[in-house]
Design a protein around this motif. Structure first.
Motif, PDB file in Angstrom:
ATOM      1  N   MET A 123      18.032 -57.653  43.251  1.00 52.38           N
ATOM      2  CA  MET A 123      17.336 -56.941  44.478  1.00 52.38           C
ATOM      3  C   MET A 123      16.086 -56.773  44.313  1.00 52.38           C
ATOM      4  N   LEU A 124      15.726 -56.583  42.945  1.00 59.75           N
ATOM      5  CA  LEU A 124      14.225 -56.261  42.560  1.00 59.75           C
ATOM      6  C   LEU A 124      13.621 -57.578  42.275  1.00 59.75           C
ATOM      7  N   GLY A 125      14.321 -58.547  42.266  1.00 59.68           N
ATOM      8  CA  GLY A 125      13.662 -59.896  42.101  1.00 59.68           C
ATOM      9  C   GLY A 125      13.541 -60.507  40.674  1.00 59.68           C
ATOM     10  N   PHE A 126      14.737 -59.919  39.757  1.00 64.42           N
ATOM     11  CA  PHE A 126      14.835 -60.497  38.472  1.00 64.42           C
ATOM     12  C   PHE A 126      16.025 -61.550  38.441  1.00 64.42           C
ATOM     13  N   SER A 127      15.967 -62.450  37.546  1.00 63.11           N
ATOM     14  CA  SER A 127      16.773 -63.638  37.360  1.00 63.11           C
ATOM     15  C   SER A 127      17.760 -63.106  36.205  1.00 63.11           C
ATOM     16  N   LYS A 128      18.743 -63.668  36.343  1.00 66.30           N
ATOM     17  CA  LYS A 128      19.642 -63.347  35.193  1.00 66.30           C
ATOM     18  C   LYS A 128      19.369 -63.383  33.839  1.00 66.30           C
ATOM     19  N   LYS A 129      18.414 -64.414  33.589  1.00 61.41           N
ATOM     20  CA  LYS A 129      17.698 -64.362  32.056  1.00 61.41           C
ATOM     21  C   LYS A 129      16.860 -63.250  32.119  1.00 61.41           C
ATOM     22  N   GLN A 130      15.872 -63.043  33.019  1.00 59.54           N
ATOM     23  CA  GLN A 130      15.128 -61.798  32.737  1.00 59.54           C
ATOM     24  C   GLN A 130      15.822 -60.745  32.570  1.00 59.54           C
ATOM     25  N   ILE A 131      16.960 -60.387  32.969  1.00 56.80           N
ATOM     26  CA  ILE A 131      17.857 -59.047  32.933  1.00 56.80           C
ATOM     27  C   ILE A 131      18.290 -59.149  31.392  1.00 56.80           C
ATOM     28  N   ASP A 132      18.886 -60.365  31.165  1.00 58.85           N
ATOM     29  CA  ASP A 132      19.440 -60.447  29.760  1.00 58.85           C
ATOM     30  C   ASP A 132      18.440 -60.002  28.490  1.00 58.85           C
TER      31      ASP A 132
ATOM     32  N   PRO B  15       1.945 -59.168  35.306  1.00 56.54           N
ATOM     33  CA  PRO B  15       2.906 -59.362  35.992  1.00 56.54           C
ATOM     34  C   PRO B  15       2.894 -60.526  36.860  1.00 56.54           C
ATOM     35  N   ARG B  16       3.958 -61.516  36.898  1.00 59.60           N
ATOM     36  CA  ARG B  16       3.853 -62.571  37.772  1.00 59.60           C
ATOM     37  C   ARG B  16       4.301 -62.459  39.242  1.00 59.60           C
ATOM     38  N   MET B  17       3.440 -62.946  39.968  1.00 60.30           N
ATOM     39  CA  MET B  17       3.802 -63.100  41.379  1.00 60.30           C
ATOM     40  C   MET B  17       5.198 -63.662  41.556  1.00 60.30           C
ATOM     41  N   LEU B  18       6.294 -63.028  42.268  1.00 58.07           N
ATOM     42  CA  LEU B  18       7.207 -63.868  42.368  1.00 58.07           C
ATOM     43  C   LEU B  18       7.112 -64.711  43.692  1.00 58.07           C
ATOM     44  N   SER B  19       7.623 -65.973  43.360  1.00 60.75           N
ATOM     45  CA  SER B  19       7.243 -66.781  44.700  1.00 60.75           C
ATOM     46  C   SER B  19       8.479 -66.387  45.616  1.00 60.75           C
ATOM     47  N   LYS B  20       8.091 -66.738  46.961  1.00 59.72           N
ATOM     48  CA  LYS B  20       8.923 -66.170  48.002  1.00 59.72           C
ATOM     49  C   LYS B  20      10.375 -66.857  47.659  1.00 59.72           C
ATOM     50  N   TYR B  21      10.415 -68.156  47.423  1.00 54.42           N
ATOM     51  CA  TYR B  21      11.516 -68.791  47.348  1.00 54.42           C
ATOM     52  C   TYR B  21      12.373 -68.469  46.075  1.00 54.42           C
ATOM     53  N   ARG B  22      11.551 -68.298  44.990  1.00 53.15           N
ATOM     54  CA  ARG B  22      12.321 -67.896  43.809  1.00 53.15           C
ATOM     55  C   ARG B  22      13.025 -66.685  43.774  1.00 53.15           C
ATOM     56  N   TYR B  23      12.471 -65.838  44.712  1.00 49.13           N
ATOM     57  CA  TYR B  23      13.186 -64.483  44.800  1.00 49.13           C
ATOM     58  C   TYR B  23      14.502 -64.834  45.698  1.00 49.13           C
ATOM     59  N   SER B  24      14.413 -65.482  46.826  1.00 48.87           N
ATOM     60  CA  SER B  24      15.400 -65.730  47.573  1.00 48.87           C
ATOM     61  C   SER B  24      16.623 -66.519  46.871  1.00 48.87           C
ATOM     62  N   ILE B  26      17.106 -66.326  43.602  1.00 46.48           N
ATOM     63  CA  ILE B  26      17.954 -65.306  42.580  1.00 46.48           C
ATOM     64  C   ILE B  26      18.688 -64.293  43.330  1.00 46.48           C
ATOM     65  N   LEU B  27      18.205 -63.885  44.552  1.00 49.04           N
ATOM     66  CA  LEU B  27      19.136 -62.912  45.352  1.00 49.04           C
ATOM     67  C   LEU B  27      20.427 -63.874  45.615  1.00 49.04           C
ATOM     68  N   LEU B  28      20.074 -65.148  46.359  1.00 47.71           N
ATOM     69  CA  LEU B  28      21.450 -65.788  46.587  1.00 47.71           C
ATOM     70  C   LEU B  28      22.313 -66.189  45.789  1.00 47.71           C
ATOM     71  N   ARG B  29      21.978 -66.561  44.370  1.00 46.62           N
ATOM     72  CA  ARG B  29      22.834 -66.612  43.566  1.00 46.62           C
ATOM     73  C   ARG B  29      23.824 -65.321  43.031  1.00 46.62           C
ATOM     74  N   GLU B  30      23.115 -64.223  42.728  1.00 50.76           N
ATOM     75  CA  GLU B  30      23.773 -63.106  42.633  1.00 50.76           C
ATOM     76  C   GLU B  30      24.553 -62.588  43.773  1.00 50.76           C
ATOM     77  N   TYR B 118      17.957 -64.094  55.555  1.00 53.47           N
ATOM     78  CA  TYR B 118      18.735 -65.068  55.862  1.00 53.47           C
ATOM     79  C   TYR B 118      19.573 -65.573  54.502  1.00 53.47           C
ATOM     80  N   VAL B 119      19.234 -64.862  53.312  1.00 54.25           N
ATOM     81  CA  VAL B 119      19.853 -64.951  52.125  1.00 54.25           C
ATOM     82  C   VAL B 119      21.187 -64.366  52.414  1.00 54.25           C
ATOM     83  N   ILE B 120      21.416 -63.279  53.100  1.00 55.80           N
ATOM     84  CA  ILE B 120      22.712 -62.757  53.387  1.00 55.80           C
ATOM     85  C   ILE B 120      23.815 -63.743  54.089  1.00 55.80           C
ATOM     86  N   ILE B 121      23.249 -64.370  55.028  1.00 56.68           N
ATOM     87  CA  ILE B 121      24.001 -65.445  55.902  1.00 56.68           C
ATOM     88  C   ILE B 121      24.388 -66.848  55.028  1.00 56.68           C
TER      89      ILE B 121
END
Lengths: 403, 283
Positions: A123-132, B15-24, B26-30, B118-121
């Motif tokens: 939710m805060l934007g971390f990938s699985k790898k980053q959290i590892d 701190p790296r700017m998270l690209s919009k789609y990268r965030y989506s 990550i969230l989608l996968r989780e 939209y990630v939720i759907i």
């Protein structure tokens, strides 16, 4: 470094936020169809949560926002976090914003602590790898090493908060929005949280800190603003703002206003309610005590106006529940007369309540300031309280009218 | 003092700017992983239910419609076609039903943090899709056992599955958006699904309708769900299953259900995109 601190991190320009509060929410087709036909009755109240807010926050600043409950502070926070859209104006943030408004977003009680770390991290934007990579730090900071494979529902609330806070501290934000509710848990963990807040000052992370705690503002912040009724009413050094807040709070307390902005006993439906003697404030025994009851009510619900008269010297109720049924929206005034023939040497307080007819639900009451006070004093001639209790005490209503 | 706290290290990293789609992503996968973990939580057989549910439903429908009512005796391997239809229909209903309530159910999170809704759907759709793939395992076994007659057009099946996927996803976008404001949609959709189920020729072959009214049968085939299911049945199970192209012999007409699907999907995306910034306030 100096060059960077001149840059703007957050720019808020003329932000206003209105909430439309329909009296009945159209959540079903029936109610929306019905409301189409009786459009006149459809009252939508507009609540102006924020009126015209503008400020800039520079990179690396530790910026405090203070204000009482209901001042618009939380709405501003949600707009800064892009959870709400402003009705007017604009918010520009430069860099990744991490709202620290609520901890443990997305936490699921059915998952283990470990799984929740990954979920909340996502939710805060971390990938699985980053959290590892940061997993051990998170667990260590939360001091929950032995519990990570247990389901979250078996955690105490303190443990959940610790875990959530630990994940949140890892957020690589450029702009961090912190609500004071974060300093939670036991004293030791609270100290840890404050150490963390303090450490943020040393970094070039821009921090927006919302709090009621003026010592925290003075400790952490480099600049602060105070919000009241949707406007910025003070802005400047943390000390100035903290002083202003304390002063305003003191005044507010004297006015007996509660969190809704109304005086104690009053509310949206009944914003005005007062009992005041219409004649003399000190009377002789035998004279009639006359007082007016004024109130404003927003709807036509039938109500009972009930009064009680109490002797504050002896703590005795003289009269209770002299009731009068009324149903008329707007401002009403009633007059009540009470013969004091049997009474002497008293300090009477006349208070009133409004109860909904039928349900008997209390809508409003007069607080100490809004109740009427009358003193019955015969001078030196007598010092007895109730002279003669031979017959019952009754008052009589003299009718009511709009004002 | 705590010494050098660990977050200094983390934060001194640029701190790296998270690209919009990268965030989506990550969230989608989780979210998909979580949904799958929770799906059969506390059940003994767990994921096996993903296989058993369609199987049992199939057995029931088989006995009622094939064995007793003698429906579909004119189509070879009709029971297999029946299962294919049921499995795809279940996917369609799962996506739209879960999608409908998905935004409102996640209201607490939406009110706390800003993230692409939209990630939720999408997560609930993908989760249903994984379930569909598991169901296909059962279908494949049944196909092998009954020795079906697939044809070369069966290679197009993934496209038709994609069609159902997009249609259901587009509808889920629309339904979830409307549901935020209007809670009746839940019941309305339930009724529509019920009607659509019988109108989509899932438990009976379309030839049954064609026997009494070829015109109505043709109209029914313009329904994207029917068209896709019939094309899959035609390609993978037996060429005797009627398809829209087989009835009309017109490529242009055959493209209508696909155009409808794309239209619904695009409308869904637009509606969702316009309304989703206001979800936090409206829920």
């Amino acid at each position: 470094m100096d060059g960077a601190t001149n840059d703007i991190a957050v720019s808020v320009k003329n932000v206003a936020k209105d909430f439309l509060l329909p009296h009945e929410k159209n959540n079903s087709i029936k109610s929306s169809i019905v409301n189409v036909f009786k459009r006149k009755d459809r009252r939508i109240e507009v609540q102006h949560a924020l009126k015209d807010i503008s400020f800039d926050i520079k990179k690396g600043e530790f910026f405090g926002i203070v204000g009482r409950n209901g001042s618009g502070k939380s709405t501003l926070l949600k707009i800064l976090s892009e959870i709400y859209q402003p009705t007017k104006g604009s918010v520009r943030t430069y860099g990744k914003v991490v709202p620290f408004i609520e901890l443990g977003v997305g936490f699921n009680p059915e998952l283990t602590g470990r799984e929740n770390v990954y979920l909340n991290g996502a939710m805060l934007g971390f990938s699985k790898k980053q959290i590892d990579v940061m997993y051990n730090d998170i667990v260590e900071f939360a001091e929950l090493e032995e519990f990570m494979d247990q389901k979250l529902k078996n955690y105490s609330s303190g443990m959940q908060v610790r875990l959530a806070f630990s994940v949140a501290t890892q957020a690589k934000a450029e702009v961090l929005i912190i609500d004071e509710v974060l300093a939670v848990g036991d004293a030791a963990f609270q100290r840890k949280c404050y150490e963390y807040f303090k450490s943020l000052r040393e970094t070039n992370i821009t921090t927006i800190f919302v709090t009621h705690d003026m010592s925290a503002v003075e400790d952490f912040c480099t600049r602060a603003i105070m919000i009241r009724d949707g406007n910025i009413v003070a802005s400047g050094t943390p000390k100035d703002v903290a002083n202003e807040y304390t002063r305003a709070n003191f005044v507010a307390k004297n006015e007996q206003k509660d969190e809704t902005g109304y005086e104690l006993g009053l509310n949206d439906r009944v914003p005005y309610f007062k009992v005041k003697p219409s004649g003399k404030k000190t009377i002789m025994p035998g004279e009639d005590m006359v007082f007016d009851i004024e109130y404003e009510i927003k709807d036509d619900t039938p109500v009972n106006v009930k009064i009680s008269i109490r002797d504050t010297i002896r703590g005795v109720d003289i009269l209770q529940n002299g009731a009068k049924a009324l149903h008329k929206a707007g401002r009403n005034r009633l007059s009540y007369t009470f013969p004091t023939a049997e009474l002497n040497n008293m300090e009477l307080i006349v208070s009133a309540v409004l109860d909904e007819e039928g349900t008997n639900k209390r809508i409003a009451h007069t607080n100490d300031n809004n109740s009427g006070r009358v003193i019955i004093d015969a001078g030196d001639t007598a010092n007895l309280g109730i002279i003669n209790r031979g017959h019952e005490l009754h008052g009589y209503w003299n009718g009511w009218h709009d004002i | 003092m705590l010494g050098e706290p660990f977050w200094y290290n983390v934060m001194s990293m640029r701190p790296r700017m998270l690209s919009k789609y990268r965030y989506s992503l990550i969230l989608l996968r989780e979210l998909v992983v979580t949904e799958f973990k929770l799906r059969y939580q506390g059940s003994v057989l767990g994921y096996l239910w993903s296989l058993l549910r369609p199987l049992f439903l199939f057995v029931i429908l088989y006995f009622v419609f094939v064995h007793f009512l003698k429906v579909g005796s004119d189509i070879p391997h009709w029971p297999v076609a029946l299962l294919a239809g049921i499995v795809l229909w279940n996917f369609f209903t799962e996506v739209t039903n879960n999608g409908l309530t998905a935004i409102v159910n996640r209201g607490d999170v939406i009110r706390k943090i800003n993230f692409p809704k939209y990630v939720i759907i999408l997560a609930s759709t993908i989760s249903a899709f994984i379930n569909l793939l598991l169901n296909f395992v059962v279908l494949a076994v049944l196909m092998a056992v009954s020795g079906v007659n697939p044809s070369i057009s069966g290679l197009l099946s993934p496209l038709y599955i994609m069609e159902i996927f997009l249609l259901a996803l587009g509808l889920a976008f629309i339904l979830s958006t409307v549901f935020v404001k209007l809670r009746d949609v839940n019941y309305i959709w339930e009724i529509i699904l019920q009607a659509l189920f019988y109108a989509s020729a899932i438990i009976y072959p379309i030839s049954l309708v064609a026997a009494s009214s070829p015109f109505i049968a043709k109209i029914m085939l313009f329904n994207p769900v029917t068209q896709a299911i019939q094309d899959i049945r035609h390609g993978l199970i037996d060429p005797q299953n009627t398809t829209l192209y087989g009835e009309t012999h017109s490529i242009l007409l055959s493209l209508i259900p696909i155009a409808v699907t794309l239209g619904i999907f695009i409308i869904g995306v637009i509606v969702f995109k316009v309304r989703s910034p206001h979800f936090a306030e409206d829920i």
